[in-house]
Design an enzyme around this catalytic site. Structure first.
Site, PDB file in Angstrom:
ATOM      1  N   GLU A 304       0.789  -1.225  -0.074  1.00  0.00           N
ATOM      2  CA  GLU A 304       0.037   0.134  -0.077  1.00  0.00           C
ATOM      3  C   GLU A 304       0.874   1.435   0.114  1.00  0.00           C
ATOM      4  O   GLU A 304       0.545   2.256  -0.551  1.00  0.00           O
ATOM      5  CB  GLU A 304      -0.943  -0.109   1.306  1.00  0.00           C
ATOM      6  CG  GLU A 304      -2.178   0.910   1.104  1.00  0.00           C
ATOM      7  CD  GLU A 304      -3.259   0.693   2.049  1.00  0.00           C
ATOM      8  OE1 GLU A 304      -4.183   0.359   1.664  1.00  0.00           O
ATOM      9  OE2 GLU A 304      -3.041   0.844   3.380  1.00  0.00           O
ATOM     10  N   HIS A 333       7.787 -26.847   1.335  1.00  0.00           N
ATOM     11  CA  HIS A 333       7.023 -27.926   0.739  1.00  0.00           C
ATOM     12  C   HIS A 333       5.715 -27.385  -0.398  1.00  0.00           C
ATOM     13  O   HIS A 333       4.567 -28.424  -0.600  1.00  0.00           O
ATOM     14  CB  HIS A 333       6.352 -28.816   1.659  1.00  0.00           C
ATOM     15  CG  HIS A 333       7.408 -29.327   2.652  1.00  0.00           C
ATOM     16  ND1 HIS A 333       8.289 -30.688   2.205  1.00  0.00           N
ATOM     17  CD2 HIS A 333       7.990 -28.920   3.775  1.00  0.00           C
ATOM     18  CE1 HIS A 333       9.178 -30.753   3.264  1.00  0.00           C
ATOM     19  NE2 HIS A 333       9.195 -29.773   4.053  1.00  0.00           N
ATOM     20  N   LYS A 447     -13.627   2.084  -2.943  1.00  0.00           N
ATOM     21  CA  LYS A 447     -14.657   2.433  -1.610  1.00  0.00           C
ATOM     22  C   LYS A 447     -15.657   3.288  -2.240  1.00  0.00           C
ATOM     23  O   LYS A 447     -17.092   3.093  -1.795  1.00  0.00           O
ATOM     24  CB  LYS A 447     -13.872   3.271  -0.883  1.00  0.00           C
ATOM     25  CG  LYS A 447     -12.523   2.595  -0.040  1.00  0.00           C
ATOM     26  CD  LYS A 447     -11.971   3.398   0.901  1.00  0.00           C
ATOM     27  CE  LYS A 447     -10.814   2.743   1.709  1.00  0.00           C
ATOM     28  NZ  LYS A 447     -10.033   3.708   2.475  1.00  0.00           N
TER      29      LYS A 447
END
Length: 479
Positions: A304, A333, A447
């Site tokens: 950000e 793994h 937003k």
């Protein structure tokens, strides 16, 4: 005397950086030369001046947080009576309002902290961080808590975070029915802007208790403010030692020459690999499960802060590198195959913890079985550290650059150091990328569209823009 007041102890707890395997001496042409780092010296002088100015004018507000003794007193004063009755402390927040507290909880609390009997957790509260609006998870988690003995911390710097406000409305209604409105205000603490936003207005009108988020501190840099400190205190974390570690790192960085500054060197390595070496992927891989959530916190901090379309001159640059959280030895793994033989587009940062709280011995059983018996008499500690060393070494042999942050042990003091180091390195990288590391314009559009689609007044044009957009085509949908 507290241990963080002992100079010998604090010196032994200093976090260090080993970047041997990021240099051309070890990984060849894909590594950096000492000259490449030296060529940044003039810019690092400017960077140091930038930090000095930021300290002076307050624009780098996160640097002041470890020195805020008044806030510590307020947090302790607030939490003391809560421990008399509170058994569960619920945090409502998302992003920077949650990730820091979760990192502290995972690093510094027992792995089973929330489920231990009160005596085993020293009569501190269970800490539940609800950073999701997934309805099944949110409802299910609350369904398992005794909300009659819960306090709720609503965290939003702006006071307008839709997810947090929706959570707040839901839990407020439940608490009304469980404890009654007369008691309800004592169950809520709002952590928000000191003067504006809907949470501040509600607090002033309803008499809710509050703690401030400094206006000059962005959410992702706020873990050492009330945003992180109140949840940490409720879980029994030593705030004084945490902030002592942050101060220790801050003083170390402030006094170091730019070329020997740990944060600047880390930022320089990350910057040069993203630009000069075309490595847009930044892997953050602790070899300690207790630090896994610190990786999540760092990913938000880095992404950000530095993922920016425009530089400070208004040029389109699309800056940044993509952080990826991995965990050793688990992701040996799952992801390591890609890191070892995939594209040469990654710089890997390991976190090596030198001493763990417990030593788990491996019993010597079936010694006649060579492929099993060799583990007997060793420890899980030794195996984990050996796997880190082997992974780092073999990545280097394959020409895959990696570096290591060495952490003497995971405690509140070293966590304070890591937080301050990584925040400072991120801002330093912003200076090198020539972008603003303190804003986040790219998330605002989503937003505003959400506000419009949810019917918030003043955002009707965003709803119309969405409705009038080119519709999705059926031929691109498989059923």
């Amino acid at each position: 005397m507290k241990r963080y007041q002992d100079q010998a102890w604090t010196a032994g707890m200093a976090v260090s950086l080993d970047y041997n395997y990021a240099m051309a001496d070890f990984v060849g042409e894909r590594g950096l030369s000492p000259q490449a780092l030296q060529e940044l010296a003039p810019r690092l002088e400017g960077l140091h001046a930038h930090f000095s100015a930021g300290r002076e004018d307050g624009s780098l507000g996160f640097l002041k947080l470890p020195y805020d003794t008044e806030l510590i007193s307020r947090v302790k004063q607030l939490t003391k009576p809560l421990f008399d009755w509170c058994r569960e402390f619920v945090v409502l927040g998302i992003g920077g309002s949650a990730l820091g507290a979760r990192a502290l909880q995972q690093a510094l609390c027992h792995p089973q902290h929330n489920y231990l009997p009160m005596a085993r957790r020293h009569f501190k509260c269970g800490l539940w961080i609800l950073d999701t609006i997934d309805p099944d998870y949110f409802y299910g988690l609350l369904d398992g808590l005794d909300l009659r003995r819960a306090a709720v911390n609503v965290i939003s710097k702006s006071g307008g975070t839709a997810e947090t406000l929706a959570q707040f409305l839901f839990i407020y209604k439940i608490l009304q029915s469980r404890v009654g409105k007369s008691v309800l205000r004592d169950r809520l603490i709002l952590t928000t802007d000191p003067s504006k936003g809907v949470l501040r207005r509600l607090a002033d009108r309803e008499g809710f208790r509050t703690l401030p988020v400094p206006p000059e501190v962005g959410g992702r840099y706020s873990v050492l403010s009330a945003v992180g400190l109140l949840p940490a205190a409720m879980a029994g974390i030593d705030l004084d030692e945490l902030l002592a570690g942050a101060r220790f790192m801050d003083v170390r960085l402030k006094n170091a020459p730019p070329q020997d500054n740990l944060a600047y060197r880390l930022a320089s390595l990350y910057y040069l690999y993203a630009t000069a070496k075309s490595c847009p992927m930044l892997v953050f891989m602790p070899y300690a499960t207790s630090l896994a959530s610190l990786g999540d916190w760092f990913c938000q901090l880095w992404a950000e802060s530095l993922g920016k379309k425009l530089d400070l001159n208004g040029n389109v640059v699309h800056a940044g590198s993509t952080p990826v959280r991995a965990l050793g030895s688990t992701d040996q793994h799952s992801q390591l195959q890609l890191y070892a033989e995939g594209p040469f587009d990654k710089l890997i940062t390991f976190l090596e913890v030198e001493n763990f709280q417990h030593k788990v011995e491996i019993p010597s059983l079936w010694a006649d079985q060579d492929d099993l018996g060799y583990l007997g008499g060793r420890s899980l500690n030794e195996l984990l550290l050996t796997e880190y060393a082997a992974t780092s070494f073999n990545l280097m042999r394959a020409g895959r650059p990696n570096l290591t942050l060495k952490v003497p042990e995971v405690n509140a003091f070293t966590m304070g150091q890591l937080i301050m180091l990584l925040e400072t390195a991120t801002v330093a990288a912003g200076f090198l990328f020539n972008v603003n590391p303190l804003d986040q314009p790219g998330v605002e559009a989503g937003k505003k569209t959400t506000y419009g689609l949810m019917g918030r007044a003043g955002f009707e044009n965003f709803q119309q823009e969405f409705a009038q957009a080119q519709p999705k085509r059926e031929e691109y949908v498989l059923k």
